[in-house]
Motif scaffolding. Sequence first.
Motif, PDB file in Angstrom:
ATOM      1  N   LEU A  23      38.253  61.170  19.907  1.00 31.93           N
ATOM      2  CA  LEU A  23      37.585  60.547  18.757  1.00 31.93           C
ATOM      3  C   LEU A  23      36.920  61.608  17.875  1.00 31.93           C
ATOM      4  O   LEU A  23      37.030  61.568  16.648  1.00 31.93           O
ATOM      5  CB  LEU A  23      36.543  59.524  19.239  1.00 31.93           C
ATOM      6  N   ALA A  24      36.273  62.569  18.527  1.00 32.31           N
ATOM      7  CA  ALA A  24      35.616  63.652  17.766  1.00 32.31           C
ATOM      8  C   ALA A  24      36.663  64.471  17.007  1.00 32.31           C
ATOM      9  O   ALA A  24      36.428  64.903  15.873  1.00 32.31           O
ATOM     10  CB  ALA A  24      34.810  64.541  18.710  1.00 32.31           C
ATOM     11  N   GLY A  25      37.825  64.659  17.633  1.00 28.65           N
ATOM     12  CA  GLY A  25      38.919  65.400  16.999  1.00 28.65           C
ATOM     13  C   GLY A  25      39.401  64.703  15.737  1.00 28.65           C
ATOM     14  O   GLY A  25      39.652  65.342  14.712  1.00 28.65           O
ATOM     15  N   CYS A  27      37.657  62.617  13.868  1.00 28.93           N
ATOM     16  CA  CYS A  27      36.581  62.703  12.860  1.00 28.93           C
ATOM     17  C   CYS A  27      36.600  64.066  12.177  1.00 28.93           C
ATOM     18  O   CYS A  27      36.487  64.174  10.960  1.00 28.93           O
ATOM     19  CB  CYS A  27      35.216  62.469  13.508  1.00 28.93           C
ATOM     20  N   LYS A  28      36.764  65.103  12.987  1.00 26.14           N
ATOM     21  CA  LYS A  28      36.770  66.460  12.451  1.00 26.14           C
ATOM     22  C   LYS A  28      37.982  66.668  11.532  1.00 26.14           C
ATOM     23  O   LYS A  28      37.856  67.231  10.444  1.00 26.14           O
ATOM     24  CB  LYS A  28      36.804  67.454  13.614  1.00 26.14           C
ATOM     25  N   ALA A  29      39.143  66.179  11.977  1.00 26.85           N
ATOM     26  CA  ALA A  29      40.371  66.399  11.207  1.00 26.85           C
ATOM     27  C   ALA A  29      40.395  65.612   9.910  1.00 26.85           C
ATOM     28  O   ALA A  29      40.963  66.055   8.913  1.00 26.85           O
ATOM     29  CB  ALA A  29      41.584  66.033  12.066  1.00 26.85           C
ATOM     30  N   THR A  30      39.796  64.434   9.899  1.00 26.83           N
ATOM     31  CA  THR A  30      39.868  63.581   8.708  1.00 26.83           C
ATOM     32  C   THR A  30      38.612  63.684   7.839  1.00 26.83           C
ATOM     33  O   THR A  30      38.605  63.228   6.701  1.00 26.83           O
ATOM     34  CB  THR A  30      40.029  62.093   9.099  1.00 26.83           C
ATOM     35  N   GLY A  31      37.549  64.222   8.398  1.00 22.36           N
ATOM     36  CA  GLY A  31      36.282  64.280   7.673  1.00 22.36           C
ATOM     37  C   GLY A  31      35.565  62.940   7.614  1.00 22.36           C
ATOM     38  O   GLY A  31      34.591  62.775   6.889  1.00 22.36           O
ATOM     39  N   ASN A  32      36.058  61.971   8.380  1.00 20.20           N
ATOM     40  CA  ASN A  32      35.434  60.647   8.405  1.00 20.20           C
ATOM     41  C   ASN A  32      34.458  60.532   9.575  1.00 20.20           C
ATOM     42  O   ASN A  32      34.540  61.299  10.535  1.00 20.20           O
ATOM     43  CB  ASN A  32      36.493  59.556   8.569  1.00 20.20           C
ATOM     44  N   THR A  33      33.579  59.552   9.493  1.00 17.36           N
ATOM     45  CA  THR A  33      32.740  59.225  10.651  1.00 17.36           C
ATOM     46  C   THR A  33      33.116  57.820  11.118  1.00 17.36           C
ATOM     47  O   THR A  33      33.677  57.030  10.356  1.00 17.36           O
ATOM     48  CB  THR A  33      31.236  59.254  10.307  1.00 17.36           C
ATOM     49  N   ARG A 273      47.148  59.802  13.387  1.00 17.56           N
ATOM     50  CA  ARG A 273      47.375  61.248  13.281  1.00 17.56           C
ATOM     51  C   ARG A 273      46.546  61.801  12.132  1.00 17.56           C
ATOM     52  O   ARG A 273      46.221  61.103  11.185  1.00 17.56           O
ATOM     53  CB  ARG A 273      48.859  61.520  13.063  1.00 17.56           C
ATOM     54  N   ARG A 274      46.303  63.095  12.229  1.00 13.04           N
ATOM     55  CA  ARG A 274      45.504  63.703  11.163  1.00 13.04           C
ATOM     56  C   ARG A 274      46.319  63.792   9.886  1.00 13.04           C
ATOM     57  O   ARG A 274      47.466  64.008   9.890  1.00 13.04           O
ATOM     58  CB  ARG A 274      45.062  65.126  11.564  1.00 13.04           C
TER      59      ARG A 274
END
Length: 274
Positions: A23-25, A27-33, A273-274
């Motif tokens: 899940l953290a991955g 968020c990091k890849a998409t810039g979303n929370t 996927r990112r």
Amino acid sequence: MEPYFFAAVGDVHGCMNRMNDLLAGWCKATGNTLAFVLQVGDFEAHRHEQDLATMAAPAKYRTLGDFKDYVSGYRQFLQPTYFIGGNHEPYGYLDTMPSGGELIDNCHYFGRAAVKKIKGQKIAGLSGIYVEDIYTSHRAPLERMSSTSNKAYIGFTENEVLQLLEAEPVDILLLHDWPKNIIHPEDKAMFQGRRRAIDISSIGNEPARILVDLLKPKLVLCGHMHFRYQRTIPHLSGGSTSLFCLADIRQEFKALAFFRVDEEGGISEVSTRR
Ligand SMILES: [Zn+2]
């Protein structure tokens, strides 16, 4: 309301670290929370060996898992995470909170049968699987746990299903096992020709199907089969339900689905996927 994202997660079986890392991955890849996370059971929130001893499962699947690291504070749930119970759970622990509750920061058990409003979405959750004896009579009370099989706790009851039906309509429905007769005839081949072919007629249960047909949720999330399947179920009265059957967390992104909620409360899937 401002648009937001949430995630759905299939069977976790104690691997909360893998779940939270994935899940953290994203968020990091998409810039979303993520506003929240919904999990469909077989979560396995064992605090210690005594909890584990109350889970119905063959010996080889009986491991403590990651949850103890969250209890000790070594790891944290980064967003509010809500789970229903599956058929492999420490019900000796969960049944001390039949209406659900926050186990630790950001980690909420939904309860045996409950309806909650989360960020504008009305969400119904049913814990457990269909077991005929339990469904038609009753489930063993917690006080009898020491003298009863753990399996006496894995089923939902007819009363719990009726209780959820009173909540009609809902936006999202959380189930552990699949509803009956949801596989589109054209998709049958997906379930055959596998190493372990799945008999389609044996998949799912009738009470879950009734919940889908009568509650008419926009979205149904389930797990249990460790197999990813998606389809849209049209309703006779118009409208439709998006059904997401999620794989288990060892299959990584097949276990996850991400959704965006728009200003009007509409739910649409966004790329995993990112
Ligand atoms: Zn499972």
